[in-house]
Design a protein around this motif. Sequence first.
Motif, PDB file in Angstrom:
ATOM      1  N   ASP A   1       0.826  -1.219   0.000  1.00 26.65           N
ATOM      2  CA  ASP A   1       0.000   0.000   0.000  1.00 26.65           C
ATOM      3  C   ASP A   1       0.858   1.266   0.000  1.00 26.65           C
ATOM      4  O   ASP A   1       0.341   2.369   0.072  1.00 26.65           O
ATOM      5  N   LEU A   2       2.164   1.112  -0.067  1.00 30.49           N
ATOM      6  CA  LEU A   2       3.140   2.193  -0.172  1.00 30.49           C
ATOM      7  C   LEU A   2       3.289   3.046   1.088  1.00 30.49           C
ATOM      8  O   LEU A   2       4.254   3.777   1.231  1.00 30.49           O
ATOM      9  N   GLY A   3       2.319   2.996   1.999  1.00 31.07           N
ATOM     10  CA  GLY A   3       2.443   3.764   3.242  1.00 31.07           C
ATOM     11  C   GLY A   3       2.460   5.264   3.030  1.00 31.07           C
ATOM     12  O   GLY A   3       3.097   6.001   3.773  1.00 31.07           O
ATOM     13  N   LEU A   4       1.736   5.719   1.999  1.00 29.65           N
ATOM     14  CA  LEU A   4       1.688   7.160   1.751  1.00 29.65           C
ATOM     15  C   LEU A   4       0.374   7.738   2.276  1.00 29.65           C
ATOM     16  O   LEU A   4      -0.601   7.017   2.453  1.00 29.65           O
ATOM     17  N   ALA A   5       0.403   9.033   2.548  1.00 29.49           N
ATOM     18  CA  ALA A   5      -0.835   9.735   2.920  1.00 29.49           C
ATOM     19  C   ALA A   5      -1.398  10.347   1.638  1.00 29.49           C
ATOM     20  O   ALA A   5      -0.871  11.335   1.148  1.00 29.49           O
ATOM     21  N   PRO A   6      -2.475   9.752   1.080  1.00 27.91           N
ATOM     22  CA  PRO A   6      -2.922  10.099  -0.272  1.00 27.91           C
ATOM     23  C   PRO A   6      -3.251  11.578  -0.472  1.00 27.91           C
ATOM     24  O   PRO A   6      -2.934  12.132  -1.509  1.00 27.91           O
ATOM     25  N   ALA A   7      -3.878  12.188   0.535  1.00 25.04           N
ATOM     26  CA  ALA A   7      -4.334  13.570   0.334  1.00 25.04           C
ATOM     27  C   ALA A   7      -3.229  14.590   0.585  1.00 25.04           C
ATOM     28  O   ALA A   7      -3.411  15.777   0.366  1.00 25.04           O
ATOM     29  N   MET A   8      -2.073  14.123   1.046  1.00 28.78           N
ATOM     30  CA  MET A   8      -1.002  15.072   1.340  1.00 28.78           C
ATOM     31  C   MET A   8      -0.054  15.224   0.149  1.00 28.78           C
ATOM     32  O   MET A   8       0.018  14.372  -0.726  1.00 28.78           O
ATOM     33  N   ALA A   9       0.667  16.343   0.156  1.00 33.81           N
ATOM     34  CA  ALA A   9       1.502  16.707  -0.993  1.00 33.81           C
ATOM     35  C   ALA A   9       2.677  15.741  -1.163  1.00 33.81           C
ATOM     36  O   ALA A   9       3.062  15.039  -0.221  1.00 33.81           O
ATOM     37  N   ILE A  10       3.235  15.744  -2.371  1.00 34.21           N
ATOM     38  CA  ILE A  10       4.382  14.884  -2.678  1.00 34.21           C
ATOM     39  C   ILE A  10       5.508  15.135  -1.671  1.00 34.21           C
ATOM     40  O   ILE A  10       6.029  14.213  -1.049  1.00 34.21           O
ATOM     41  N   TYR A  11       5.867  16.418  -1.507  1.00 30.55           N
ATOM     42  CA  TYR A  11       7.003  16.706  -0.626  1.00 30.55           C
ATOM     43  C   TYR A  11       6.695  16.352   0.834  1.00 30.55           C
ATOM     44  O   TYR A  11       7.569  15.902   1.567  1.00 30.55           O
ATOM     45  N   GLN A  12       5.438  16.522   1.233  1.00 31.42           N
ATOM     46  CA  GLN A  12       5.076  16.171   2.614  1.00 31.42           C
ATOM     47  C   GLN A  12       5.215  14.672   2.840  1.00 31.42           C
ATOM     48  O   GLN A  12       5.620  14.226   3.913  1.00 31.42           O
ATOM     49  N   ASN A  13       4.877  13.895   1.821  1.00 34.15           N
ATOM     50  CA  ASN A  13       5.004  12.448   1.939  1.00 34.15           C
ATOM     51  C   ASN A  13       6.465  12.018   2.000  1.00 34.15           C
ATOM     52  O   ASN A  13       6.824  11.141   2.777  1.00 34.15           O
ATOM     53  N   ILE A  14       7.287  12.647   1.181  1.00 35.02           N
ATOM     54  CA  ILE A  14       8.703  12.256   1.161  1.00 35.02           C
ATOM     55  C   ILE A  14       9.363  12.587   2.504  1.00 35.02           C
ATOM     56  O   ILE A  14      10.219  11.861   2.988  1.00 35.02           O
ATOM     57  N   TYR A  15       8.911  13.665   3.132  1.00 36.68           N
ATOM     58  CA  TYR A  15       9.510  14.080   4.403  1.00 36.68           C
ATOM     59  C   TYR A  15       8.652  13.689   5.619  1.00 36.68           C
ATOM     60  O   TYR A  15       8.934  14.129   6.730  1.00 36.68           O
ATOM     61  N   LEU A  16       7.621  12.873   5.395  1.00 37.05           N
ATOM     62  CA  LEU A  16       6.698  12.536   6.479  1.00 37.05           C
ATOM     63  C   LEU A  16       7.434  11.959   7.692  1.00 37.05           C
ATOM     64  O   LEU A  16       8.186  10.995   7.585  1.00 37.05           O
ATOM     65  N   GLY A  17       7.212  12.549   8.840  1.00 37.78           N
ATOM     66  CA  GLY A  17       7.823  12.047  10.073  1.00 37.78           C
ATOM     67  C   GLY A  17       9.246  12.522  10.284  1.00 37.78           C
ATOM     68  O   GLY A  17       9.810  12.345  11.360  1.00 37.78           O
ATOM     69  N   SER A  18       9.866  13.120   9.265  1.00 35.81           N
ATOM     70  CA  SER A  18      11.221  13.642   9.448  1.00 35.81           C
ATOM     71  C   SER A  18      11.339  14.961   8.693  1.00 35.81           C
ATOM     72  O   SER A  18      12.230  15.157   7.874  1.00 35.81           O
TER      73      SER A  18
END
Lengths: 313, 251
Positions: free
Chosen positions: B87-104
């Motif tokens: 499932d990739l563990g991404l937050a679908p509604a959040m931006a690309i950059y927010q996903n890449i930096y999610l949690g850090s």
Amino acid sequence: MKQLVAKYGTALSGLALFVVFLLFARNFASPANLLTVLKQASFLAIFACGFTFALLTSELDLSFASIASLAAVMVGWLLHSDTSWLIAVAAGLAVGTIGGLLNGLLVTAIKVPSLIATLGTASIATGTAFMVTGGVAFVGRWDASFLALARGKVLGIPFLIIIMFAIVAISWFVTRLTPLGVHMQATGEAEGAAHRAGIATKRMKLLGLTLSGAAAGAAAVLLVANLSSAAPQMAGDFLLNAIAAVLLGMTMFDPGRPNIAGSFVGALILAILANGLVLFGAPYYLQDIMLGVIVIGSVGVSASVLKKAAFSV
Amino acid sequence: MNQILSVTGAFKKYGAVTALRGANLSVNAGEVHAICGDNGAGKSTLIKLIAGVETPDAGTIEVRGTPVSFGDPQDALAAGIATIHQDLGLAPAMAIYQNIYLGSELSVRLAGIRVLQKRAMMRGAREILAKMNSVMTDMTKPVEALSGGQRQAVAIARALRWNAEIIIMDEPTAALGVRETKEVVRLINELRNRGATVLLISHNMADVIAVADRATILKGGRAVTSLSLDGVSADALAKMIMDGADDIEEA
């Protein structure tokens, strides 16, 4: 263009409504009336900020109005038993915060769904408020310094409004510009993904619900100072109104997502609408009907905006 | 070739079901290593042990020759192992950059308060994606608006940002069409070119043959063979998976 309408449509409609009332509703434009509108919007906005934090982490708080009433009678009771107003204010804030924390613990530690947990704490808070007061309201003489919290003015602007702006600004800052805000949002939108990315999702939910309670405590203190009375169900009407403000806010600025700027403008629109309708001589029951339409309509709109956003970008 | 990851004699029981009975795995640095096997062979259990999602009942895991014991996925990440789940563990509604930096997230302290560095994150996100030859211009686009291949690229970019050296990809092409699958195969090749080690779990033999250097075949909770995929056809690989150990010597 479509995006602009999705982002600012509701706010512009609110502005149009404001202009219509300015032009056609008798007395709406008087400074005294505009101040009343802004004061009413202030209470709504403070409650709405709290509810936004909880909803951002995907939790519902249906208890904030009852917790606010409990905090209000606690303030009234302490002031009437000759406690220093500072302590009374601190106690009011503490009741709200502890109530919110309790909600948060029920949801995160015991895993009671927030809808049920907060319905339960709402009832407990209401019962406790009646117990504290014996069912009557605290009225009469109040410490002038305490009343000044809501009614005092700086450069002609009531403290109440300044405090509201401060709460809205800080909330906006936290949600938009800090890692904490992103973590709360990620918790609400994709809890599993957020958890796997190392975000303490339970703590975020705990914080969201605690902040909702804390905001209710702050609003309660200001309500008592503004009305110089404290009654066991005084904040009841704010429940659906503040929720409506947040849901209306979700159709603005960051469509489909709880956001502070939207909640603030939502609170303004609802306060303007309520006041204008009265001045237009609309029957009292129309307000309730409008409120219901706004709650359902906003969710419908933001759901469809959300769907479109996913495919049109 | 030097070994970067090894699993020796892994056992794992779930109640009455024994998922792994002494599974071994040896992965070389910089290779794309496929883990194959029919349903119930123990693929996902083995991966869970390496990813830190589960702990083995017995057996050892070594990373770069050092025995490790993972209590949770964060431990595995600290050891340089990132997992990209199906499932990739991404937050679908959040931006690309927010996903890449999610949690850090990148932030700077202003008067003691951590403030997000959005521009720096957008720039960083674009750079990491560019290294994968994955071109996306608007970093504020929500992930749900991306194609399946692009989403995979975002998930990989995040793993790279975590400085993962070993990237586990669980069925990366399972839900994708032909073009998207090609993109994922390209991304995996990019990862290898950058020196990363990829552990690939896939049911799609054509994908495995297209991208993997070696494969380990599991059956009944044991590794029946590890082989180089040079010159092996998809059909031959599928036959080995179904037949289990029978053809090891010939292979």
